[in-house]
Design a protein around this motif. Structure first.
Motif, mmCIF file in Angstrom:
data_model
loop_
_atom_site.group_PDB
_atom_site.id
_atom_site.type_symbol
_atom_site.label_atom_id
_atom_site.label_comp_id
_atom_site.label_asym_id
_atom_site.label_seq_id
_atom_site.Cartn_x
_atom_site.Cartn_y
_atom_site.Cartn_z
ATOM 1 N N PHE A 7 28.722 -34.611 -162.718
ATOM 2 C CA PHE A 7 29.810 -35.150 -163.164
ATOM 3 C C PHE A 7 30.179 -36.476 -163.087
ATOM 4 N N ASN A 8 30.552 -37.754 -163.991
ATOM 5 C CA ASN A 8 31.148 -38.804 -163.577
ATOM 6 C C ASN A 8 32.195 -38.847 -163.784
ATOM 7 N N GLU A 9 32.906 -39.212 -162.718
ATOM 8 C CA GLU A 9 34.887 -40.436 -163.505
ATOM 9 C C GLU A 9 35.339 -39.141 -164.561
ATOM 10 N N SER A 10 35.236 -38.017 -163.857
ATOM 11 C CA SER A 10 35.676 -37.079 -165.338
ATOM 12 C C SER A 10 35.467 -36.556 -166.479
ATOM 13 N N TRP A 11 34.172 -37.679 -166.691
ATOM 14 C CA TRP A 11 33.845 -36.944 -168.032
ATOM 15 C C TRP A 11 32.666 -35.772 -168.439
ATOM 16 N N GLY A 12 33.227 -35.338 -169.132
ATOM 17 C CA GLY A 12 33.204 -34.094 -169.787
ATOM 18 C C GLY A 12 32.920 -33.039 -168.690
ATOM 19 N N GLN A 13 33.990 -33.299 -167.403
ATOM 20 C CA GLN A 13 34.434 -32.502 -166.236
ATOM 21 C C GLN A 13 34.803 -31.010 -166.372
ATOM 22 N N PHE A 14 34.232 -30.282 -166.654
ATOM 23 C CA PHE A 14 34.908 -28.593 -166.360
ATOM 24 C C PHE A 14 34.039 -27.941 -164.826
ATOM 25 N N LYS A 15 34.682 -26.605 -164.713
ATOM 26 C CA LYS A 15 34.526 -25.764 -163.752
ATOM 27 C C LYS A 15 34.063 -26.412 -162.534
ATOM 28 N N THR A 16 34.414 -27.436 -162.078
ATOM 29 C CA THR A 16 34.045 -28.407 -160.945
ATOM 30 C C THR A 16 32.589 -27.365 -160.156
ATOM 31 N N GLU A 17 33.824 -26.400 -159.787
ATOM 32 C CA GLU A 17 33.743 -25.959 -158.022
ATOM 33 C C GLU A 17 32.503 -24.602 -158.493
ATOM 34 N N GLU A 18 32.383 -24.165 -159.288
ATOM 35 C CA GLU A 18 31.814 -22.768 -160.226
ATOM 36 C C GLU A 18 30.356 -24.055 -160.530
ATOM 37 N N ILE A 19 30.484 -24.850 -160.846
ATOM 38 C CA ILE A 19 28.967 -25.838 -161.280
ATOM 39 C C ILE A 19 28.489 -26.381 -160.164
ATOM 40 N N VAL A 20 29.432 -26.857 -159.587
ATOM 41 C CA VAL A 20 28.548 -27.703 -158.307
ATOM 42 C C VAL A 20 28.207 -26.432 -156.819
ATOM 43 N N GLU A 21 28.636 -25.330 -157.131
ATOM 44 C CA GLU A 21 28.371 -23.686 -156.498
ATOM 45 C C GLU A 21 27.047 -23.803 -156.925
ATOM 46 N N TRP A 22 26.761 -23.177 -158.121
ATOM 47 C CA TRP A 22 25.578 -23.131 -158.773
ATOM 48 C C TRP A 22 24.600 -24.021 -158.506
ATOM 49 N N THR A 23 24.671 -24.951 -158.466
ATOM 50 C CA THR A 23 24.008 -26.393 -157.908
ATOM 51 C C THR A 23 23.304 -26.385 -156.599
ATOM 52 N N LYS A 24 24.471 -26.606 -156.006
ATOM 53 C CA LYS A 24 23.557 -26.279 -153.922
ATOM 54 C C LYS A 24 23.178 -25.075 -153.805
ATOM 55 N N THR A 25 23.166 -24.528 -155.144
ATOM 56 C CA THR A 25 22.378 -22.474 -154.489
ATOM 57 C C THR A 25 20.991 -22.671 -154.921
ATOM 58 N N TYR A 26 20.878 -23.309 -156.164
ATOM 59 C CA TYR A 26 19.536 -23.276 -156.750
ATOM 60 C C TYR A 26 18.951 -24.161 -156.922
ATOM 61 N N ASP A 27 18.857 -25.157 -155.780
ATOM 62 C CA ASP A 27 18.355 -26.409 -154.892
ATOM 63 C C ASP A 27 19.500 -26.180 -153.588
ATOM 64 N N PRO A 28 18.942 -25.449 -153.154
ATOM 65 C CA PRO A 28 19.402 -25.733 -151.361
ATOM 66 C C PRO A 28 19.384 -27.396 -150.715
ATOM 67 N N GLY A 29 18.135 -27.748 -150.906
ATOM 68 C CA GLY A 29 17.569 -29.039 -150.587
ATOM 69 C C GLY A 29 18.161 -30.090 -150.404
ATOM 70 N N ARG A 30 18.788 -30.014 -151.641
ATOM 71 C CA ARG A 30 19.386 -31.975 -151.874
ATOM 72 C C ARG A 30 20.546 -31.594 -151.828
ATOM 73 N N LEU A 31 21.624 -32.681 -151.304
ATOM 74 C CA LEU A 31 22.811 -32.558 -151.451
ATOM 75 C C LEU A 31 23.723 -32.865 -152.628
ATOM 76 N N VAL A 32 24.751 -32.846 -153.289
ATOM 77 C CA VAL A 32 25.641 -32.407 -154.342
ATOM 78 C C VAL A 32 26.485 -33.188 -154.694
ATOM 79 N N ASN A 33 26.875 -33.914 -154.992
ATOM 80 C CA ASN A 33 28.037 -34.986 -155.097
ATOM 81 C C ASN A 33 29.251 -34.650 -156.443
#
Length: 602
Positions: A444-470
């Motif tokens: 997400f960028n500057e709350s544009w369309g930002q939703f379920k932030t914690e869920e989306i971030v945790e999914w991203t981190k789990t799906y690709d644990p080898g990169r950082l998630v901002n």
């Protein structure tokens, strides 16, 4: 005979080009002057998984714009130069489409005679947003998503010598819920012209019934290993996947496994990839069935690691290859005055990365856009870190504060909007997973369309644990992911700090300098601050960099300056929108940027 063929080719090219010319009177890059209808972006589109045989379908197609829901037009409106979007000057059309209309394409092609007996894949680099595809009036498939490649096996639908392809595209732009980046139907300020339709290369590729459809690499520098897996179409038990790894011309590994198994290769004293030393190992991958090679592709990988760790002062630092490493780069929007989303040439696509390196940066934040595969390969080869944004979308900005759509912290998306986001974000990560230059995902960028932030971030981190998630660059902040990202214009400021995550300055700067003769708009050009000449602008940039160095020592672990080039009404780039003028003193910027990057080593 050869001379005669050459003359005929030149005449044919001249006739076709005479039927096409750029539309409109907007500024253009120097590369626009070299385009003909038979040499449009004719480089192999997917170098991270390369086969020896392919056919480019870019060039003049027929097009028509009709009311939404109408059948295929009996007569088309004219010619369009694929793959430039219909709103761009280089398309030769430069017309708006919008949610109430659909864009139709049509062309004919032939399949090379030496492909007989092969399965023919029809590839689209990207089409914005929903595409329906017909071969010889038979619908072969659909795809939604404006930023990822897709393909169809069209073999059963081919007939005779000449084949017809029809594509229908619907793109609601800012009237829709789909990811769209900065496209709006009424562009102004920081919002730009819509992009509709085919905007990346269309191409054919012959494969056998059993073939490699994708590959995935995961490097582990701590264990000195590389994991390689492949998705294989038509595989059966007993088929073998063979990987040969090269260090230059030298073979350093050759491993075979069942196609259903992941290959794990140990490397002795692996060479690590970094912006200072972007070493790539090359690979040859073979699919073997009953002792016969049914497919062979070439690829590459890099050994690198990105992580975070507290330094001796307790500040969480971003690390590259287990060493503190300050990441510093420009906000790169990837827009072109003549091609909009589409670079006018492969040289142009590479140019912005080269210029970023010349300016002394080691990173690019690819802002709310996804690029063609060749762009990421150039980042891998040239050595530049990439923060990859998810293109924003959802409801329009005017609706974000409406209580029906906004709960005071996050957007409340419709089920359909949420489904679209999740599908396209996963496809983007799948598409880009194996490019070593990408080190940070930004959902997400500057709350544009930002939703379920914690869920989306945790999914991203789990799906690709080898990169950082901002989680949200400059957006509504939740304690999740790896990074707290602040935006502050014009100068840098550390106004929040996180002791458990890396704190970064995700955007700052925006120093404006309008240059007559290189402007998209004649007036109302925009920058956070404006100056009158290159020296003043460079001086202000250096002043901000000196302020940044002080803030690095007390907390910042990365920074992003706005921006690489001017874009439409924005005049705050290092370069003009047409890339013809460096607006700042490149040598002075390079010197101060290197000092910024080296701050952590002082």
């Amino acid at each position: 005979m050869k001379k005669g063929i050459l003359i005929l080719f030149v005449l044919f090219s001249t006739i076709l080009t005479a039927q096409w010319k750029p539309a409109g009177n907007k500024i253009k890059t120097k590369w626009a002057e070299t385009i003909t209808t038979v040499n449009v972006l004719n480089q192999y589109p997917r170098p991270i998984m390369k086969r020896s045989d392919w056919k480019n379908l870019n060039g003049l197609w027929e097009y028509s714009i009709s009311e939404y829901g109408n059948p295929k037009p009996e007569k088309f409106d004219g010619d369009i130069l694929v793959p430039f979007p219909v709103e761009s000057g280089l398309s030769g059309v430069m017309k708006e489409v919008g949610a109430s209309k659909e864009l139709w394409y049509q062309t004919n092609f032939t399949v090379p005679g030496n492909w007989k007996g092969k399965n023919i894949l029809l590839h689209f680099g990207a089409v914005d947003w929903k595409a329906d595809v017909w071969i010889n009036d038979v619908k072969v498939g659909s795809h939604s998503g404006g930023y990822t490649p897709f393909s169809f096996d069209i073999t059963p639908f081919l007939k005779g010598t000449s084949q017809n392809i029809t594509v229908k595209v619907w793109d609601p732009s800012s009237d829709g819920q789909q990811p769209r980046g900065k496209q709006v139907k009424n562009p102004n300020g920081i919002w730009y012209t819509p992009v509709t339709g085919i905007w990346q290369t269309v191409w054919l590729e012959p494969v056998n019934t059993k073939s490699i459809s994708s590959i995935k690499t995961i490097s582990d520098i701590d264990g000195s290993t590389i994991k390689i897996s492949a998705n294989v179409k038509g595989a059966s038990y007993g088929d073998v996947f063979e990987v040969t790894v090269f260090d230059g011309e030298k073979t350093i590994a050759n491993v075979k496994s069942s196609v259903y198994e992941e290959i794990n290769i140990s490397l002795k004293n692996p060479k690590l990839w970094s912006p200072e030393s972007p070493f790539l190992y090359r690979m040859a991958l073979k699919l073997i069935s009953k002792g016969k090679i049914t497919d062979e592709v070439k690829s590459y990988f890099a050994m690198r690691k990105v992580s975070i760790k507290k330094d001796g002062n307790g500040i969480v630092r971003m690390q590259l290859n287990n060493k503190d490493y300050f990441q510093f780069g420009p906000l790169d929007q990837g827009w072109w005055p003549d091609g909009l989303y589409t670079a006018p040439s492969d040289e142009a696509l590479k140019y912005d990365i080269i210029k970023t390196k010349e300016l002394g940066f080691n990173m690019i934040r690819k802002h709310v856009k996804v690029e063609p595969a060749r762009w990421y390969t150039y980042c891998d080869e040239l050595g530049i870190l990439v923060w990859q944004d998810m293109p924003n979308g959802g409801d329009s900005p005017q609706e974000w504060q409406n209580r029906k759509y906004f709960d005071g912290k996050e957007l409340i998306r419709t089920p359909e909007s949420e489904k679209i986001y999740r599908k396209e974000w996963k496809e983007i990560i799948d598409y880009l997973y194996s490019y070593p230059s990408i080190v940070v995902w930004v959902p997400f960028n500057e709350s544009w369309g930002q939703f379920k932030t914690e869920e989306i971030v945790e999914w991203t981190k789990t799906y690709d644990p080898g990169r950082l998630v901002n989680p949200a660059s400059g957006g509504n902040h939740y304690r999740t992911g790896d990074i707290l990202d602040l935006h502050n214009y014009p100068g840098p400021d550390l106004f929040l700090y996180d002791a458990q995550r890396a704190t970064v300055l995700g955007e700052y700067g925006g120093i404006g300098l309008p240059l007559e003769g290189h402007l998209w708009k004649t007036d109302n050009n925009w920058g956070y601050v404006k100056f009158k000449n290159s020296k003043e602008t460079t001086d202000e940039y250096i002043k901000y960099a000196q302020q940044l160095m002080k803030l690095i020592k007390v907390g910042f672990s990365a920074a992003v300056y706005t921006q690489t080039t001017d874009v439409e009404g924005e005049i705050n780039g290092f370069m003009t929108y047409d890339r013809k003028v460096d607006k700042l003193d490149v040598e002075r910027v390079n010197q101060i940027n290197k000092q910024v990057i080296e701050t952590l080593q002082q």
